[in-house]
Enzyme design. Sequence first.
Site, PDB file in Angstrom:
ATOM      1  N   GLU A 102      10.824   4.144  -3.506  1.00 37.75           N
ATOM      2  CA  GLU A 102       9.542   5.159  -2.603  1.00 37.75           C
ATOM      3  C   GLU A 102       8.726   3.928  -1.405  1.00 37.75           C
ATOM      4  O   GLU A 102       7.817   3.794  -2.382  1.00 37.75           O
ATOM      5  CB  GLU A 102       9.506   6.284  -2.834  1.00 37.75           C
ATOM      6  N   GLU A 117       6.053  -1.637   4.607  1.00 38.46           N
ATOM      7  CA  GLU A 117       5.829  -2.054   3.010  1.00 38.46           C
ATOM      8  C   GLU A 117       6.885  -3.156   2.335  1.00 38.46           C
ATOM      9  O   GLU A 117       6.396  -3.075   1.278  1.00 38.46           O
ATOM     10  CB  GLU A 117       5.249  -1.030   1.847  1.00 38.46           C
TER      11      GLU A 117
END
Length: 738
Positions: free
Chosen positions: A195, A204
Amino acid sequence: MNFLRRFKTLLLPFPAQVSPTRRPTPFLTRIDSSLGRAMSSESTHRIFQLKFDPLTGESQWVVIEETDDAGGEESFGGSSASFLATTSYLDMLNDSARNRAFREAIDKTVTKPCHVLDIGSGTGLLSMMAARAMSSDGGGGTVTACESYLPMAKLMRKVLHVNGMGRNVNLINKRSDELQMGVDIPSRADVLVSEILDSELLGEGLIPSLQHAHDNLLVENPLTVPYRATTYGQLVESSFIQELHDLGNKEGQVLDGIHLVPNGLSTIIRPKSQQYPLHCDSLSEEIRLLSEPFKIFEFDFWRRPESHGEAKVVVEAIDDGRANGLVSWWVLQLDREGTIFYSTAPKWIDLQLNARASNWCDHWKQCVWFIPGEGILVSKGDEVTLNAVHSETSVSYHFASTETNEIRQCDSSVTGDFHLLLPPERVAIYGDSKWRSAMLRAVQNALKGRVQPLCLVADDSLFLTLVATCLSETSRVMSLFPGLRDMGSQYVQAIAKANGITAGRIEVLKDKRNIDRHVSDQKKVDLLIGEPYFHGNEGMLPWQNLRFWNDRTMLDSVLSKDADILPCKALLKACAMSLPDLWNSRRSLTMIEGFEHSIANSTLGACGELPAAHEGPLLPFFIWQCGEIKKLSEAFTIMEFDFTKPITSCNGKAEVRFVEPGICHGYVLWIDWVMDASNSVVISTGPDERWWKQGVKLLAKPAMVGIDGGNPGGFCSSVVEAEFDSSTGELLVKNEFF
């Protein structure tokens, strides 16, 4: 999702005599970890961490020993733990819809002993889910978890131990692209659980992480949780969204003679965010939907993604209006069969499959993409062509109307001539006629009667630099631009002629420590001014702009005896509020999908489970975006900061009388800047003002409050105390109910 989870660890041998910084207010930055790869196994492992000093604006590298405790009650005030308490880990772990979706998908995917890889493990929740799924089928299998940030890895070890999972999960304190086959992991993994998503999806490093994993760490055609992510968008009309980026048109409506974006230079100031994370539900009544939702990109976790992708979408307008922005979100399909979903869509989207998070959470928002200028004018039935392009870490959009073939670029890339990139809220403030008028009036009053005044702008205010120059034909203005630096100087040069400013009237100084060279004994500074605003401080707590007070103290020797200081003082204000959504997102952890997490509460700064000797963290939020909110008291003043005197530690206390019954979850704090001695110009940054973040002090436990003569079961008053430490810039807030 948050910068800490993208933080790259640097491990190096480092001299033991290095002392930590005096100022413990944290700020983390990304740094390259390649230097640490050649480290000897006998070396003392230490982690560099960048700490930001709110009073000086300077940063200093400090070292956290590997032996430092990153968890447990005794360390909450310590450096590593206090960093973790200001991140979104707690908010994410309180997202029950997310946790449930991952648990269901992992149980469905990991049905036999195998090798599972967890990238970006955090507290180890997904790793423990995978290990449990395998053990329920007779045991066996391996879980490899990688977590690069050392304090987080240490906390994860504690969580694993408490849950009896220490032997089930092999935790490696590295980034996934540093893992070596045969050294860190015995074989390629059969299943990937991860995740590593932000509000935009890609920020990210999702694509580079998946690419490396597929090339080096995973078997061919692995199983993955999630299975797929799809991004969606919708065209909207919103005056609020336009104000965040369209300073040119906004300034054209203000007749004050100050031109931050002169004619011909309408794009010299641009919003710097390619993506602007926003809780769009808070704007739902101010947004007009101009299209149906449309699909943009699809990313499969189970196969290697491309670094570059393009998509062309023809969007049909469903109403007349002017599209100012594109609201985007994503939907996760967590299982291969397509029965388990999670979405970051706004609440006005009906996803049918119950894919949306059921509770308010802050770690994922929607993203707004600004359509330049006044936007695209559309009529019902018109078609607009959207060309979307993604790189490894971001997405950009380009629009073309099929009627006019007009191209509108929806990103913030800077090409060609000089452009100054500012936060969207700063762009909006500069276009706010009420704010501009107040600032003009304050400076104008201070300049009255002064002949050839010497003005010093101590902060990064472009507006005040121009105001101090334009309001007095004989003034000489020096600007420090401590955050903008050379960009500020370039900007002033670019717009000086359009504002009628002759060469030499504005001087941009590079270092306030050498200001004596620019000030003579015969002519010292008559007017020291600031908003205050420091470029780069936008996400910080309101009182960290008290750096202006510290700078004023350092500049005392160059001020004339009758110098005016704007602002002349600041007031720490507060209001008791009901904040159920925000409080629940920060509440103490217990069992999460069957795994005990209470040991993480102190480290993550959870409400209700901190040791008695420690206070919860003060956190910055846009209160108007925090879900359900209600004021329970009038605004009250806790203490005053007097800028006419040098900076000093101070404290204050205020009794709070509740004017509305309800459940109090905490206090919202902010600064009111009093610009002049007559108190005629006050700039508030409180919860009614949407361009500023406020500080939030959440209670350990919510308190029922009432008013005198009503709600006898609740508290009728409380006392709030605050202490400001002039050596660190930190503020301590405590309260007691009666």
